[in-house]
Design an enzyme around this catalytic site. Structure first.
Site, PDB file in Angstrom:
ATOM      1  N   GLU A 304       0.822  -1.214   0.000  1.00  0.00           N
ATOM      2  CA  GLU A 304       0.000   0.000   0.000  1.00  0.00           C
ATOM      3  C   GLU A 304       0.857   1.266   0.000  1.00  0.00           C
ATOM      4  OE1 GLU A 304      -2.779  -0.635   3.292  1.00  0.00           O
ATOM      5  OE2 GLU A 304      -4.125  -1.657   1.899  1.00  0.00           O
ATOM      6  N   ARG A 348      -5.898 -10.090  -6.513  1.00  0.00           N
ATOM      7  CA  ARG A 348      -5.285  -9.657  -5.251  1.00  0.00           C
ATOM      8  C   ARG A 348      -5.166 -10.817  -4.259  1.00  0.00           C
ATOM      9  NH1 ARG A 348      -7.670  -4.889  -1.268  1.00  0.00           N
ATOM     10  NH2 ARG A 348      -6.597  -5.598   0.608  1.00  0.00           N
ATOM     11  N   ASP A 377      -8.454  -9.114   3.210  1.00  0.00           N
ATOM     12  CA  ASP A 377      -8.260  -8.101   4.246  1.00  0.00           C
ATOM     13  C   ASP A 377      -9.379  -8.100   5.297  1.00  0.00           C
ATOM     14  OD1 ASP A 377      -7.192  -6.025   5.615  1.00  0.00           O
ATOM     15  OD2 ASP A 377      -7.766  -4.471   4.208  1.00  0.00           O
ATOM     16  N   GLU A 399      -2.422 -13.103  11.922  1.00  0.00           N
ATOM     17  CA  GLU A 399      -2.805 -11.748  12.345  1.00  0.00           C
ATOM     18  C   GLU A 399      -4.318 -11.642  12.230  1.00  0.00           C
ATOM     19  OE1 GLU A 399      -0.740  -8.378  10.451  1.00  0.00           O
ATOM     20  OE2 GLU A 399      -2.605  -7.247  10.450  1.00  0.00           O
ATOM     21  N   GLU A 405     -12.908  -2.870  11.732  1.00  0.00           N
ATOM     22  CA  GLU A 405     -12.823  -2.040  10.536  1.00  0.00           C
ATOM     23  C   GLU A 405     -13.911  -2.383   9.530  1.00  0.00           C
ATOM     24  OE1 GLU A 405      -9.086  -2.399   8.456  1.00  0.00           O
ATOM     25  OE2 GLU A 405      -9.794  -1.226   6.748  1.00  0.00           O
ATOM     26  N   TRP A 556      -9.481  -1.479  -5.485  1.00  0.00           N
ATOM     27  CA  TRP A 556     -10.057  -0.793  -4.329  1.00  0.00           C
ATOM     28  C   TRP A 556     -11.538  -0.504  -4.576  1.00  0.00           C
ATOM     29  CZ3 TRP A 556      -5.778   3.212  -2.399  1.00  0.00           C
ATOM     30  CH2 TRP A 556      -4.749   2.479  -1.785  1.00  0.00           C
TER      31      TRP A 556
HETATM   32  C1  BDP Z   1      -6.291  -2.470   5.883  1.00  0.00           C
HETATM   33  C2  BDP Z   1      -6.585  -1.119   6.417  1.00  0.00           C
HETATM   34  C3  BDP Z   1      -5.420  -0.166   6.370  1.00  0.00           C
HETATM   35  C4  BDP Z   1      -4.187  -0.848   6.928  1.00  0.00           C
HETATM   36  C5  BDP Z   1      -3.930  -2.113   6.175  1.00  0.00           C
HETATM   37  C6  BDP Z   1      -2.814  -2.953   6.757  1.00  0.00           C
HETATM   38  O1  BDP Z   1      -7.659  -0.595   5.675  1.00  0.00           O
HETATM   39  O2  BDP Z   1      -5.774   0.969   7.095  1.00  0.00           O
HETATM   40  O3  BDP Z   1      -3.093  -0.001   6.876  1.00  0.00           O
HETATM   41  O4  BDP Z   1      -5.041  -2.947   6.207  1.00  0.00           O
HETATM   42  O5  BDP Z   1      -3.124  -3.938   7.398  1.00  0.00           O
HETATM   43  O6  BDP Z   1      -7.173  -3.337   6.514  1.00  0.00           O
HETATM   44  O7  BDP Z   1      -1.645  -2.651   6.576  1.00  0.00           O
END
Ligand code: BDP
Length: 713
Positions: A304, A348, A377, A399, A405, A556
């Site tokens: 990212e 992804r 995610d 993790e 979120e 995204w």
């Molecule tokens: C996503 C989040 C972002 C985090 C990223 C991460 O939207 O804010 O920075 O993962 O885990 O879930 O690095």
């Protein structure tokens, strides 16, 4: 004669007056016990025998709890009496005669024994460990038993040691006090006041973590500011570490890979550059001179937009190993995140596997690869990450996300133990049947000195710590599972409810049922049948399956994931599609590849399925989708009824606060259902079955909703 200490200290506990029921006490409320329970307890324990009571945290906790639970002082002796609770480490003069030394050694510093034993004809309860932390954990275990096991057992034989060596919270807290994806106010860490001023909450935080066995904390956001490694910040970190240390908690830091350039002024941060290496070695030395038990680094690299070794043509292994070498002399570790994906046509969900598999076996022994539970995610439901079944020569740690979120932030009641368990209990088949994620990561199948598990914290400075009172249960569940992943969600919920509210069965049973159902309910009203990432642009709270932002990264946008069209819906990850399904070991890959054997709860994750496809229950996919969304709404409506019935059993403040959040959750569930069904209906062109509740929103109105919530996608 029995020698009594502190007996002059008279303490009267009046229930309800000592603490406001604002959630600040978490699961450590120590409510006064009903008379019969107190009585059962008093037949087993009448005094405590301890070597050095005054400077002992475990002993202090016991005394405070005892007063609150029983309204009496627990007499202290320096020798074993009839019905003594004998506590201490294995070196304690009181513990030695019990001959537990060998057993304790096998359980290690954090493990413990609580056992009914006899000493010179006297019945006593022995609570012992190799280390101080283990004694503290044992005391918390005993206090939990006192409050949750009814009646208190007349005899005990408990022997525990942690499933994972490192049980760590990841705080996504920024130096400016904000928290990425935090929904309980600003950060607990008052960076401006540190190191001089210490908030009393630091200690409370450490105590709460110790009570559930968490022994590490990464203080700052994985999107790390290089500043965290500056001399000034390290002094602040040192001050926090000193508060946490007595509770058995080590401090770790997220580091920015380009720190040598950004902070150290070097022309590069190339991991193979001599000066860069020297910089990290010196930094490690500096850190350990301040914090001798510093845990290590957590790194998000080439992910990212963050810098990483690939910026210099190096691999993740080159980057991780360089940091590992710097930390090695001090026994520090590197938790290197596998959360990587690039914009482009490649699926992804399959990218991390492709990136890391070729590096299997190439990491130093003090590197652990930190892998999110699913391949995308933290979605309401994902299959496990294929990496869990693939990296046989690299230690891996799961993790999880505790902060919600993607699960209604701090507005929705979603108990996450079932989600964590679903992942931990999933079979990877990497070493034959029964190779669960838990066994792959806890050292059972691949022994390694550093086993670990991480949870992204949901803690902020809100009075109740987590925003939603029930979100505390997710912090609790993470800690309990990190300690013992064999606990069931039911057991964890049961404990938590009794400790946090009360043990009345009229309360515990319905509330537990609600909690245990809540994760599935959220999946149902948000993203059932394997749907994922239907979230709005700009926040991950509400639905925007239609979202189209010009120039945005395709991965995204929700349409990248749901791929709805006139034929059907879902992401084809089979052989005829992206083929990510083949990253799993047999028989999973065959099961996922074949539409008829793919578990229906993941069907749209792996397949693009025709609207008219017949599900196992005979309904078409479209109908099933409609019924499932509706079911999710109905489940939350039931939660409201359940909770409203609980009013007589809960204090007014927490009752109201939960009640009002359930109202929001209900409205949101309807929002999700209407948005998704009305939008997908534009493709399916079929009616919403007439026996379910009709949408109450217009699609066009829903499309206009713009919430002013945090951050980037
Ligand atoms: C996503 C989040 C972002 C985090 C990223 C991460 O939207 O804010 O920075 O993962 O885990 O879930 O690095």
């Amino acid at each position: 004669m029995m020698k009594l200490y502190f007996y002059t200290l008279l303490f009267v506990f009046i229930p309800g007056i000592v603490f406001a029921e604002d959630g600040s006490q978490l699961w450590l409320r120590y409510q006064s016990l009903p008379e019969n329970q107190a009585k059962a307890l008093s037949t087993v324990i009448t005094s405590v025998a301890c070597d050095e009571p005054s400077d002992n945290l475990a002993f202090g906790e016991l005394q405070v709890a005892w007063r609150q639970l029983t309204g009496t002082e627990l007499p202290v002796t320096r020798s074993v009496q009839e019905h003594s609770l004998v506590i201490g480490t294995k070196n304690s003069k009181l513990i030695q005669p019990f001959g537990l030394s060998k057993e304790l050694q096998l359980l290690g510093n954090e493990g413990f024994i609580i056992r009914t034993m006899k000493h010179q004809g006297k019945d006593c309860l022995v609570l012992a460990s190799e280390g101080e932390t283990g004694v503290l954990y044992a005391v918390f275990n005993l206090l939990r038993t006192i409050q949750t096991v009814l009646p208190f057992p007349s005899s005990m034989n408990v022997k525990e040691k942690p499933a994972y060596k490192i049980r760590v919270l990841n705080h996504w807290d920024n130096p400016d006090g904000t928290i990425e994806r935090g929904y309980a106010g600003y950060s607990l860490w008052k960076w401006k006041d540190l190191p001089g001023k210490l908030s009393p909450r630091y200690k409370e935080y450490a105590r709460a973590n110790a009570s559930i066995g968490i022994n590490g904390t990464v203080l700052n956001n994985v999107n790390a500011s290089p500043e965290i490694l500056s001399a000034a910040y390290l002094q602040k970190v040192k001050a926090l570490a000193a508060v946490f240390r007595p509770y058995g908690i080590r401090v770790y830091l997220s580091v920015n890979f380009s720190s040598p350039a950004a902070l150290g002024g070097l022309p590069t941060s190339d991991p193979l550059n001599k000066d860069v290496r020297r910089w990290w070695f010196a930094k490690a030395k500096e850190i350990y001179s301040l914090i001798p038990d510093f845990g290590g680094f957590l790194v998000k690299a080439n992910s990212e937009g963050l810098p990483g070794p690939q910026d210099f043509g190096r691999t993740h292994a080159d980057g991780a190993n360089m940091l590992a070498d710097a930390l090695k002399p001090y026994h520090g570790i590197v938790m290197w995140r596998a959360f990587v994906y690039k914009s482009g046509m490649d699926d992804r969900a399959g990218q991390a596997y492709k990136e890391f598999l070729p590096l299997d076996g190439k990491f130093r022994s003090n590197v652990i690869l930190q892998v999110k539970n699913g391949p995308i995610d933290f979605q309401p439901r994902e299959p496990i990450s294929a990496l869990f079944g693939a990296m046989k020569h690299t230690p891996i740690m799961p993790e999880f996300q505790i902060t919600q979120e993607y699960l209604g932030e701090s507005n929705h009641l979603v108990f996450l133990a079932p989600l964590y368990k679903e992942c931990l209990d999933s079979d990877t088949y990497c070493s034959g049947k029964g190779s669960t994620v838990a066994k792959v990561t806890d050292g059972t199948l691949f022994p390694n000195p550093n086993t670990a598990i991480a949870g992204v914290a949901n803690i902020g400075e809100d009075t109740n710590w987590c925003g939603h009172h029930f979100a505390q249960a997710n912090w609790y569940a993470f800690g309990r599972l990190a300690w013992n992943h064999e606990l069931t969600s039911d057991q964890i919920a049961d404990e938590w409810i009794k400790l946090t509210f009360n043990d009345k069965k009229e309360f515990v049973k319905p509330v537990k049922e609600m909690m245990l159902e809540s994760r599935e309910a959220a999946v149902n009203y948000m993203m059932p049948l394997g749907l994922h990432h239907l979230f709005a642009w700009g926040h991950h709270y509400g639905p925007e399956p239609w979202c189209a932002v010009e120039g945005a990264r395709p991965d995204w946008l929700p349409s990248y994931y749901h791929k709805a069209d006139s034929l059907g819906i879902g992401f084809n990850r089979t052989l005829s599609g992206s083929n990510s399904a083949s990253q799993y070991n047999s028989p999973l890959r065959e099961e996922y590849n074949d539409l008829s054997s793919c578990p229906e709860q993941l069907i749209l994750w792996f397949h693009h399925v025709p609207w008219s496809y017949k599900m196992h229950n005979g309904l078409t996919l479209w109908e099933e989708l409609c019924y499932t969304y509706d079911k999710g709404v109905q489940q939350v409506r039931e939660f409201q009824k359940t909770w409203d019935r609980m009013e007589p059993y809960v204090d007014a403040q927490r009752f109201k606060e939960v009640q009002s959040r359930l109202k929001i959750q209900s409205k949101d569930a309807i929002w999700w259902k209407d948005a998704c069904l009305l939008y997908f209906q534009t493709f399916s062109r079929q009616p919403i079955p007439f026996d379910i509740e009709r949408p109450v929103n217009e699609l066009d109105d829903l499309k206009k909703i713009k919430l002013n919530l945090q951050h980037h996608n």
